[in-house]
Write an enzyme that holds these catalytic residues in place. Structure first.
Site, PDB file in Angstrom:
ATOM      1  N   CYS A  65      12.254 -69.302 -26.210  1.00  0.00           N
ATOM      2  CA  CYS A  65      12.700 -67.915 -26.132  1.00  0.00           C
ATOM      3  C   CYS A  65      11.845 -67.058 -27.067  1.00  0.00           C
ATOM      4  O   CYS A  65      11.334 -67.542 -28.077  1.00  0.00           O
ATOM      5  CB  CYS A  65      14.172 -67.799 -26.484  1.00  0.00           C
ATOM      6  SG  CYS A  65      14.613 -68.437 -28.117  1.00  0.00           S
ATOM      7  N   CYS A 104       8.018 -65.154 -30.863  1.00  0.00           N
ATOM      8  CA  CYS A 104       8.077 -66.587 -31.191  1.00  0.00           C
ATOM      9  C   CYS A 104       7.185 -67.431 -30.295  1.00  0.00           C
ATOM     10  O   CYS A 104       6.830 -68.555 -30.659  1.00  0.00           O
ATOM     11  CB  CYS A 104       9.512 -67.094 -31.087  1.00  0.00           C
ATOM     12  SG  CYS A 104      10.622 -66.362 -32.308  1.00  0.00           S
ATOM     13  N   HIS A 141      10.583 -73.441 -38.074  1.00  0.00           N
ATOM     14  CA  HIS A 141      10.041 -72.532 -37.057  1.00  0.00           C
ATOM     15  C   HIS A 141       9.101 -71.517 -37.697  1.00  0.00           C
ATOM     16  O   HIS A 141       9.459 -70.361 -37.910  1.00  0.00           O
ATOM     17  CB  HIS A 141      11.220 -71.841 -36.367  1.00  0.00           C
ATOM     18  CG  HIS A 141      10.862 -70.892 -35.275  1.00  0.00           C
ATOM     19  ND1 HIS A 141       9.638 -70.866 -34.644  1.00  0.00           N
ATOM     20  CD2 HIS A 141      11.615 -69.905 -34.677  1.00  0.00           C
ATOM     21  CE1 HIS A 141       9.635 -69.926 -33.717  1.00  0.00           C
ATOM     22  NE2 HIS A 141      10.822 -69.327 -33.721  1.00  0.00           N
TER      23      HIS A 141
END
Length: 385
Positions: A371, A89, A341
């Site tokens: 994260c 991510c 996202h």
């Protein structure tokens, strides 16, 4: 000491799953922000020395070094190379780090950093399944590793499981998470209505605004959803949205700023990355932030704004408990729960929003963290100029 300056930062609206950007080839999404970046900055594109893009699930339309493909799809000079980064991510935040490090080292003067992801077209983890199945391999990067099993046993390596562990450890209730999620949507809607995103956005056709924020969501609606895991507390309402989008930034040295008559808008004050427990997976922003603040000689109180990715509500709520940060300075315009996202693009999207919001509010320092798979977290601190 060398400096790395952010000259320009742009992003597409974030499209929701099967929304307005779902059918757009990832190379064209990336090309869209690259063209806008060149036009807005006024830089001569042939002067760019590298294009570093984040992207996950690099299969099909996202395969073959999407950074290079997007640059060429934009009609930009063939002599400029590109490379694609996967730090899960945090891929495009890492792209910013690599670009800044190239400038800070003195080996490069102009580097583009960014990321792209079309999750509607290439579902999450699709790449690993597609690669494994024809070879008769066990699905997943950890299954079958003797070394991994010896160290971590048979515990699930699953983001929802990690989110559940964090919620339990920090005593974060489902109601706490739903109230946080509601605030994310409310803040995002307010930001849209007040035009806070206007300067950073590059509309793609009819898609002129972020598609994820829900004006009509309520705590009652959230309470009616079933948990993802049996007897769990994590639901879709407190999780980031499957999304499509792209973002890009231009980083420059002092020499490039002078030579190309560019206007620096911020400088990279600090960058670092740290690791944590890969089973909890999502807790790494906590030690990574502590490390970054210690190394930079700063405190969380020095930060005028913070962008921490809302992969799941307990990630941010646990981070707030540990750092003591002011919640009013954190994700002031919403986050991934409301805005979405698009995995490989989110790091650059967060940085783009952070820069523009610092400019809008007159803040000086901004911190970004997120994260990442494998229990990792990048931290970047920028100083608005």
């Amino acid at each position: 000491m060398a400096e790395a300056y952010i000259v320009e930062a742009v992003r597409t609206p974030v499209g929701k799953k099967k929304g307005g950007l779902a059918a757009v080839h990832p190379a064209d999404l990336g090309a869209h922000v690259l063209k806008a970046l060149v036009e807005r900055s006024g830089v001569q594109p042939e002067a760019v020395e590298d294009v570093v893009f984040g992207c996950l699930d690099t299969v099909g339309p996202q395969a073959g070094d999407i950074a290079r493909t997007a640059w060429l799809a934009a009609g930009l000079p063939e002599e400029v190379p590109g490379t694609t980064v996967d730090r899960q991510c945090g891929s495009s935040q890492q792209a910013v780090h690599f670009a800044a490090q190239g400038v800070l080292s003195g080996t490069q003067d102009l580097v583009v950093a960014g990321g792209v992801q079309n999750m509607s077209m290439v579902p999450i983890a699709f790449a690993s399944r597609q690669a494994a199945e024809p070879l008769g391999l066990t699905e997943g990067p950890f299954a079958g590793s003797e070394g991994w099993r010896a160290r971590y046993g048979e515990q699930p390596v699953n983001q929802f499981y990690g989110a559940e562990l964090i919620a339990k450890k920090y005593g974060i209730s489902r109601r706490d998470m739903e109230e946080f999620a509601l605030r994310s949507h409310q803040r995002a809607v307010r930001a849209m209505d007040e035009g806070r995103f206007d300067r950073e956005l590059v509309a793609y056709g009819d898609v002129t605004a972020d598609e994820g924020p829900r004006r009509d969501t309520t705590l009652e609606k959230m309470a009616g959803l079933n948990p993802v895991m049996p007897k769990g507390s994590i639901t879709a309402a407190v999780s980031s949205q499957v999304s499509d989008g792209a973002a890009a930034l231009l980083l420059a040295s002092e020499q490039a700023v002078r030579e190309h008559k560019l206007t620096p808008r911020a400088r990279v004050h600090h960058l670092s990355v740290r690791g944590e427990d890969p089973i909890k997976m999502l807790t790494a922003p906590i030690p990574a932030t502590a490390y970054a603040l210690k190394k930079s000689g700063m405190s969380i109180g020095d930060m005028d704004l913070v962008e921490i990715n809302e992969a799941f509500a307990p990630v941010v709520l646990a981070w707030l408990k540990e750092t003591g940060a002011d919640p009013e300075k954190v994700n002031t315009n919403g986050g991934a729960i409301s805005l979405g996202h698009p995995l490989g693009a989110t790091g650059a999207r967060l940085m783009t929003t952070l820069l523009h919001e610092l400019e809008r509010t007159g803040g000086r320092y901004g911190l970004q963290t997120m994260c990442e798979g494998g229990g990792q977290a990048n931290v970047t601190i920028i100083e608005r100029l």
